[in-house]
Design an enzyme around this catalytic site. Structure first.
Site, PDB file in Angstrom:
ATOM      1  N   PHE A   1       0.991  -1.127   0.117  1.00  0.00           N
ATOM      2  CA  PHE A   1       0.192   0.026   0.003  1.00  0.00           C
ATOM      3  C   PHE A   1       0.726   1.126   0.148  1.00  0.00           C
ATOM      4  O   PHE A   1       0.647   2.174  -0.966  1.00  0.00           O
ATOM      5  CB  PHE A   1      -0.850   0.130   1.088  1.00  0.00           C
ATOM      6  CG  PHE A   1      -1.978   1.210   1.381  1.00  0.00           C
ATOM      7  CD1 PHE A   1      -2.963   1.463   0.356  1.00  0.00           C
ATOM      8  CD2 PHE A   1      -1.715   2.049   2.346  1.00  0.00           C
ATOM      9  CE1 PHE A   1      -3.451   2.551   0.268  1.00  0.00           C
ATOM     10  CE2 PHE A   1      -2.647   3.174   2.332  1.00  0.00           C
ATOM     11  CZ  PHE A   1      -3.456   3.444   1.237  1.00  0.00           C
TER      12      PHE A   1
ATOM     13  N   GLU B   1       0.351 -16.931 -11.786  1.00  0.00           N
ATOM     14  CA  GLU B   1       1.007 -16.359 -10.552  1.00  0.00           C
ATOM     15  C   GLU B   1       1.556 -17.947  -9.737  1.00  0.00           C
ATOM     16  O   GLU B   1       0.695 -18.863  -9.731  1.00  0.00           O
ATOM     17  CB  GLU B   1       0.032 -15.967  -9.618  1.00  0.00           C
ATOM     18  CG  GLU B   1      -0.546 -14.732 -10.155  1.00  0.00           C
ATOM     19  CD  GLU B   1       0.450 -13.569 -10.354  1.00  0.00           C
ATOM     20  OE1 GLU B   1       0.490 -13.051 -11.374  1.00  0.00           O
ATOM     21  OE2 GLU B   1       1.060 -13.215  -9.173  1.00  0.00           O
TER      22      GLU B   1
ATOM     23  N   LYS C   1      -7.448 -11.060  -7.231  1.00  0.00           N
ATOM     24  CA  LYS C   1      -5.788 -10.572  -7.618  1.00  0.00           C
ATOM     25  C   LYS C   1      -5.349 -11.616  -6.903  1.00  0.00           C
ATOM     26  O   LYS C   1      -5.323 -11.491  -5.333  1.00  0.00           O
ATOM     27  CB  LYS C   1      -5.806  -9.206  -7.457  1.00  0.00           C
ATOM     28  CG  LYS C   1      -4.189  -8.959  -7.802  1.00  0.00           C
ATOM     29  CD  LYS C   1      -4.323  -7.302  -7.688  1.00  0.00           C
ATOM     30  CE  LYS C   1      -2.879  -6.796  -8.244  1.00  0.00           C
ATOM     31  NZ  LYS C   1      -1.695  -7.783  -7.555  1.00  0.00           N
TER      32      LYS C   1
ATOM     33  N   TYR D   1       4.019   1.501  -1.067  1.00  0.00           N
ATOM     34  CA  TYR D   1       4.581   1.493  -2.233  1.00  0.00           C
ATOM     35  C   TYR D   1       3.612   2.008  -3.338  1.00  0.00           C
ATOM     36  O   TYR D   1       4.074   3.007  -4.003  1.00  0.00           O
ATOM     37  CB  TYR D   1       4.898   0.246  -2.666  1.00  0.00           C
ATOM     38  CG  TYR D   1       5.897   0.113  -3.891  1.00  0.00           C
ATOM     39  CD1 TYR D   1       7.306   0.297  -3.909  1.00  0.00           C
ATOM     40  CD2 TYR D   1       5.207  -0.436  -5.195  1.00  0.00           C
ATOM     41  CE1 TYR D   1       7.886   0.238  -5.097  1.00  0.00           C
ATOM     42  CE2 TYR D   1       5.667  -0.211  -6.448  1.00  0.00           C
ATOM     43  CZ  TYR D   1       7.344  -0.054  -6.316  1.00  0.00           C
ATOM     44  OH  TYR D   1       8.045  -0.128  -7.375  1.00  0.00           O
ATOM     45  N   ASP D   2       2.355   1.484  -3.322  1.00  0.00           N
ATOM     46  CA  ASP D   2       1.588   2.033  -4.440  1.00  0.00           C
ATOM     47  C   ASP D   2       1.357   3.524  -4.169  1.00  0.00           C
ATOM     48  O   ASP D   2       0.985   4.241  -4.995  1.00  0.00           O
ATOM     49  CB  ASP D   2      -0.022   1.131  -4.209  1.00  0.00           C
ATOM     50  CG  ASP D   2       0.395  -0.332  -4.796  1.00  0.00           C
ATOM     51  OD1 ASP D   2       1.257  -0.437  -5.275  1.00  0.00           O
ATOM     52  OD2 ASP D   2      -0.387  -1.022  -4.375  1.00  0.00           O
TER      53      ASP D   2
ATOM     54  N   SER E   1       2.254  -5.952 -16.798  1.00  0.00           N
ATOM     55  CA  SER E   1       1.529  -5.638 -15.249  1.00  0.00           C
ATOM     56  C   SER E   1       0.109  -5.058 -15.373  1.00  0.00           C
ATOM     57  O   SER E   1      -0.287  -5.060 -16.585  1.00  0.00           O
ATOM     58  CB  SER E   1       2.592  -5.087 -14.535  1.00  0.00           C
ATOM     59  OG  SER E   1       2.137  -5.161 -13.154  1.00  0.00           O
TER      60      SER E   1
HETATM   61  S1  IVH Z   1      -3.584 -10.241 -15.669  1.00  0.00           S
HETATM   62  C1  IVH Z   1      -2.110  -8.361 -19.046  1.00  0.00           C
HETATM   63  N1  IVH Z   1      -4.949 -11.535 -13.495  1.00  0.00           N
HETATM   64  O1  IVH Z   1      -0.631  -8.808 -10.413  1.00  0.00           O
HETATM   65  C2  IVH Z   1      -2.596  -8.592 -17.933  1.00  0.00           C
HETATM   66  N2  IVH Z   1      -2.801 -10.626 -13.167  1.00  0.00           N
HETATM   67  O2  IVH Z   1       0.068  -6.093  -9.797  1.00  0.00           O
HETATM   68  C3  IVH Z   1      -1.694  -9.067 -16.939  1.00  0.00           C
HETATM   69  N3  IVH Z   1      -2.018 -10.977 -10.844  1.00  0.00           N
HETATM   70  O3  IVH Z   1       1.523  -8.428 -13.086  1.00  0.00           O
HETATM   71  C4  IVH Z   1      -1.915  -9.535 -15.730  1.00  0.00           C
HETATM   72  N4  IVH Z   1      -3.670 -11.805 -10.287  1.00  0.00           N
HETATM   73  O4  IVH Z   1       1.196 -10.782 -11.793  1.00  0.00           O
HETATM   74  C5  IVH Z   1      -3.704 -10.886 -14.046  1.00  0.00           C
HETATM   75  N5  IVH Z   1      -6.029 -12.505 -11.950  1.00  0.00           N
HETATM   76  C6  IVH Z   1      -4.964 -11.780 -12.347  1.00  0.00           C
HETATM   77  C7  IVH Z   1      -3.830 -11.521 -11.440  1.00  0.00           C
HETATM   78  C8  IVH Z   1      -2.787 -10.971 -11.914  1.00  0.00           C
HETATM   79  C9  IVH Z   1      -2.499 -11.266  -9.795  1.00  0.00           C
HETATM   80  C10 IVH Z   1      -0.857 -10.148 -10.938  1.00  0.00           C
HETATM   81  C11 IVH Z   1       0.139 -10.164 -12.121  1.00  0.00           C
HETATM   82  C12 IVH Z   1       0.223  -8.636 -12.460  1.00  0.00           C
HETATM   83  C13 IVH Z   1       0.318  -8.239 -11.125  1.00  0.00           C
HETATM   84  C14 IVH Z   1      -0.194  -6.669 -11.080  1.00  0.00           C
END
Ligand code: IVH
Length: 601
Positions: free
Chosen positions: A37, A189, A113, A39-40, A81
Site C-alpha cells: 500500500f 502466478e 488478484k 509502495y503504491d 503488469s
Molecule cells: S492479468 C495483461 N490477472 O498482479 C494482464 N494478473 O499487480 C496481466 N496478478 O502483473 C496480468 N492476479 O502478476 C492478472 N487475476 C489476475 C492476477 C494478476 C494477480 C498479478 C500479475 C500482475 C500483477 C499486477
C-alpha cells in the site's frame, strides 16, 4: 501532493529514491520494508506529479527482478503488469474511458488478484519447455528448474494432443487455428497457500531461521533459489490467469479461461461477468466482505475487458494493458501503543528487536508483539518507546508496524541498542555495514538449543530422531552445550537408557545416527555450524571451493569473498566466526571426535 512545480521538483528525488530502495529490497534482497500500500502510494504520488507537471517527467524506473549472472530469455509477447487503484472514483473513471473507446458496449471478466509472483510458462509443440519471471517485461529470468517442482503444472497441453482428433474441448474454447500450436505462453502466478506459509514459518522458527514476511516474498524468493530440494520444501503452487503468445486467438477472456481449465491448468473456479461499473463494484464489495475459498492470499479484484477484439483495440502502454485494471483493497490497519522493546537472540546470534504492544485486534487476531527486524528499521520508523504506531498485516499474514503516529507522541523515550547479549552477557558485535547486532559466542545459551536443533536437522547433519523435543531434554540435562557435545553423548548411554520414555533400542538408534553423521559431506557440516548468513547454497559453494574444513577455517576474508554467493559482509562474518576462541575449541573437539575424517571426497 506538491502544489507548485518547485515543491514537486524538490519532492521527486525523495520519492524516486524511496521507490528505487523499495524495488531493490523487494526484487533483489527479498526483504521489503514497506507495505504494498505504501509502495503504491509513492508510485501514485509520482504519477500525479508527472500528470500535473509534465515537464518534470522522466522515464520512471521499472524494478527488474533479474539476479546478477542469471540467464535472461526474451518473452515472445510482452509480459505486462496491471495498473491498480484503491479508489472507487478511479475505477469508474477507468470504466468511462474504456466504454468510450469501445463505443459504449463492453463487459468485464472479474477475477481475484492473487498475491503471488508472475510467471510465464512456454510450451513448444504442446510440451512445456521453460518458465520465465517477468523481469523487465521484455525478457525474464529462466527459473525452469525451480518451477518444475510444482505438481500443478501440466507438462503437455492436452488440447494440443487432442486437436488433430477433434478434442473434447468445446469449440468456443479453441483458438482459431488449425494445427497444434507451435508456441504457447501461459501466464499466471506462483503462490504459497496460507497454510503452507504458516507451516513453513513454524519450521523456520524451529530451526531458528528468519521468518518469511509474507506469501508473495516466499514465492518470489523460492523461485530464484538454485537448490531444487529447498524449492520443493517451499511447496509452491501455480494458478493460470491468461496467455501470452499463441497461434490464433480466442474470442473472449472467458474462452481463454475455459481453454486453460480444459488443459489442466489450475484456474479460478467461477466465471463472473459484469456488464456495468455498478455491477463490478457490487461484486468487489461482496468479494471483500466474504471469506473466499481460494487457497491463495488475494489483495484485490482484477477487471478484464472480456472481448478480445476490444482488448486489441484498447491496446497497452509499455507496462500496462488499457483493457484491465486491478482494484486493490486497502489493508486493514489499527493503532496501538509500544509499551517496550525486547531483544531476541536467534540461532546465528542475530539480535532481533521486538516491539511489545498494548494488545489490539487486527483481522480477527489479537496482536501483542511485532518484530522490528533490525535497528535500521527502528531508525527508518523513527520509533520510540511509548509511541502510537499503525499496525498492518503484511500480505495479510504477519503484523507489521508501518509508521509512527507522531501527532500522538507524548513522553516517549528512545530505544537504546543493547551492548551485551541478553542471554549470555557476551559483548555484542556489529559487522561492518550490517544493521544487525550479533552475539558472537557459540556457547550462548539462547543460541545453543536452536543451533543444535539446526545442526541435527534433515537439511544439515540429518541425525534421525534428534528433533526439538530430544534437544530440549539433552540441553536441560546439561549433556550438550555445543554441537561438539553431540558426539560425546555415548558417555551418558547408561543414564539415558534408564530415563523414563527411552530404552536401549531408542538410545542406541540415536547414537548410531550420530555416528553415521560423521560420514556426511562437508557442505552439511558447514551449513550445520550456523555460520552467519550462510544458507544451504552458500554452504555448497564454500565446500566446493575449499574441499576441507581446515582450508575453510584458515581462509582469508578475501579468499572467502571470491566464492560465488559470498559477499563482503558474509566473508567478514565467516572469518570472525573462525577467529572466535570458543568456536575454535568446538571445531577442535569435533576434529578429535573424528568428525571430519570420514566424509566423502
Ligand atoms: S492479468 C495483461 N490477472 O498482479 C494482464 N494478473 O499487480 C496481466 N496478478 O502483473 C496480468 N492476479 O502478476 C492478472 N487475476 C489476475 C492476477 C494478476 C494477480 C498479478 C500479475 C500482475 C500483477 C499486477
Amino acid at each position: 501532493m506538491a502544489e507548485s512545480v518547485e515543491k514537486a521538483r524538490r519532492r521527486l528525488p525523495t520519492l524516486l529514491t524511496e521507490i528505487a530502495r523499495a524495488d531493490r529490497l523487494y526484487y533483489k534482497e527479498n526483504a521489503p520494508e514497506i507495505s504494498d500500500f505504501e509502495y503504491d502510494c509513492l508510485q501514485a504520488e509520482v504519477k500525479a506529479i508527472y500528470k500535473k507537471f509534465p515537464q518534470l517527467e522522466q522515464a520512471m524506473k521499472v524494478g527488474s527482478d533479474l539476479r546478477n549472472g542469471a540467464v535472461s530469455v526474451p518473452h515472445l509477447s510482452p509480459m505486462l503488469s496491471l495498473s491498480n487503484t484503491y479508489s472507487k472514483e478511479e475505477l469508474f473513471e477507468f470504466d468511462r474511458r474504456t466504454r468510450e473507446a469501445c463505443n459504449g458496449g463492453c463487459a468485464y471478466l472479474l477475477e481475484p488478484k492473487v498475491d503471488g509472483m508472475a510467471i510465464s510458462l512456454i510450451y513448444e509443440n504442446g510440451r512445456w519447455v521453460r518458465a520465465l519471471t517477468r523481469g523487465d517485461g521484455r525478457a525474464g529470468e529462466d527459473v525452469t528448474a525451480a518451477v518444475q517442482t510444482i505438481a500443478d503444472i501440466p507438462h503437455v497441453l492436452s488440447y494440443a494432443q487432442e486437436f488433430s482428433n477433434e478434442s473434447s474441448v468445446s469449440n468456443e474454447a479453441k483458438p482459431s487455428h488449425a494445427s497444434i500450436p507451435s508456441i504457447t505462453e501461459v501466464r499466471g502466478e506462483i503462490y504459497v497457500t496460507r497454510e503452507d506459509f504458516e507451516a513453513l514459518n513454524a519450521e523456520q522458527e524451529r530451526l531458528g531461521q528468519p521468518l518469511f514476511s509474507n506469501t508473495r516474498n516466499l514465492a518470489s524468493g523460492s523461485v530464484k533459489l538454485l537448490d531444487v530440494e529447498e524449492v520443493k520444501r517451499r511447496r509452491l503452487r501455480f494458478v493460470a490467469h491468461g496467455i501470452g503468445k499463441i497461434d490464433g486467438d480466442f474470442s473472449t477472456q472467458e474462452a481463454v479461461r475455459r481453454w486453460l481449465k480444459a488443459n489442466g491448468f489450475p484456474s479460478f473456479p467461477t466465471i463472473d461477468i459484469a456488464e456495468t461499473a455498478e455491477e463490478a463494484w457490487a461484486f468487489i464489495e461482496a468479494f471483500h466482505a466474504k471469506e473466499h475459498p481460494f487457497p491463495f492470499v488475494t489483495d484485490g479484484v482484477v477487471l478484464k475487458v472480456n472481448d478480445r477484439r476490444q482488448q486489441l483495440q484498447l491496446g497497452a502502454t509499455a507496462k500496462f494493458p488499457h483493457w484491465a485494471i486491478a482494484y486493490k483493497f486497502e489493508p486493514e490497519s489499527v493503532e496501538t501503543q509500544v509499551t517496550g522493546v525486547t531483544f531476541q537472540v536467534g540461532r546465528t546470534g542475530a539480535i532481533t528487536p521486538v516491539a511489545e504492544l498494548t494488545p489490539v485486534e487486527l483481522c480477527g487476531s489479537r496482536i501483542s508483539r511485532a518484530t522490528l527486524h533490525n535497528f535500521n528499521e527502528i531508525d527508518r520508523l523513527g520509533l520510540q518507546i511509548g509511541d502510537w504506531v499503525v499496525l498492518q498485516k503484511a500480505g495479510e499474514v504477519i503484523p507489521a508496524i508501518v509508521r509512527v503516529n507522531t501527532a500522538r507522541r507524548n513522553g516517549t523515550c528512545p530505544i537504546v541498542p543493547p551492548t551485551a547479549c541478553p542471554a549470555c552477557g557476551a559483548k555484542l558485535i556489529r559487522l561492518e555495514g550490517e544493521a544487525i547486532l550479533r552475539c558472537p559466542s557459540i556457547a550462548c545459551s539462547a543460541q545453543t538449543r536452536l543451533k543444535i536443533i539446526h545442526f541435527a536437522s534433515k537439511e544439515a547433519l540429518d541425525i534421525g530422531g534428534m528433533g526439538a523435543k530430544l534437544v530440549d531434554f539433552l540441553v536441560h540435562n546439561g549433556w550438550v552445550r555445543t554441537v561438539a557435545d553431540v558426539f560425546q553423548l555415548w558417555r551418558f548411554r547408561e543414564r539415558w537408557i534408564a530415563t523414563e520414555g527411552f530404552g536401549e533400542t531408542a538410545v542406541d538408534g540415536i547414537l548410531t545416527a550420530i555416528e553415521r553423521a560423521k560420514t556426511q559431506p562437508l557442505w552439511r557440516w558447514i551449513y550445520g555450524l550456523s555460520l552467519p548468513n550462510v544458507g544451504l547454497e552458500a554452504a555448497k559453494r564454500l565446500a566446493e571451493t575449499f574441499q576441507t574444513m581446515e582450508a575453510l577455517q584458515t581462509a582469508s576474508a578475501e579468499a572467502l569473498q571470491s566464492v560465488p554467493l559470498i559477499g563482503e559482509r558474509t566473508a567478514q562474518g565467516i572469518a570472525a566466526f573462525f577467529k572466535n576462541e570458543t568456536n575454535r575449541a568446538v571445531l577442535e573437539q569435533l576434529r578429535k571426535a573424528e568428525c571430519f575424517d570420514q566424509m566423502p571426497a
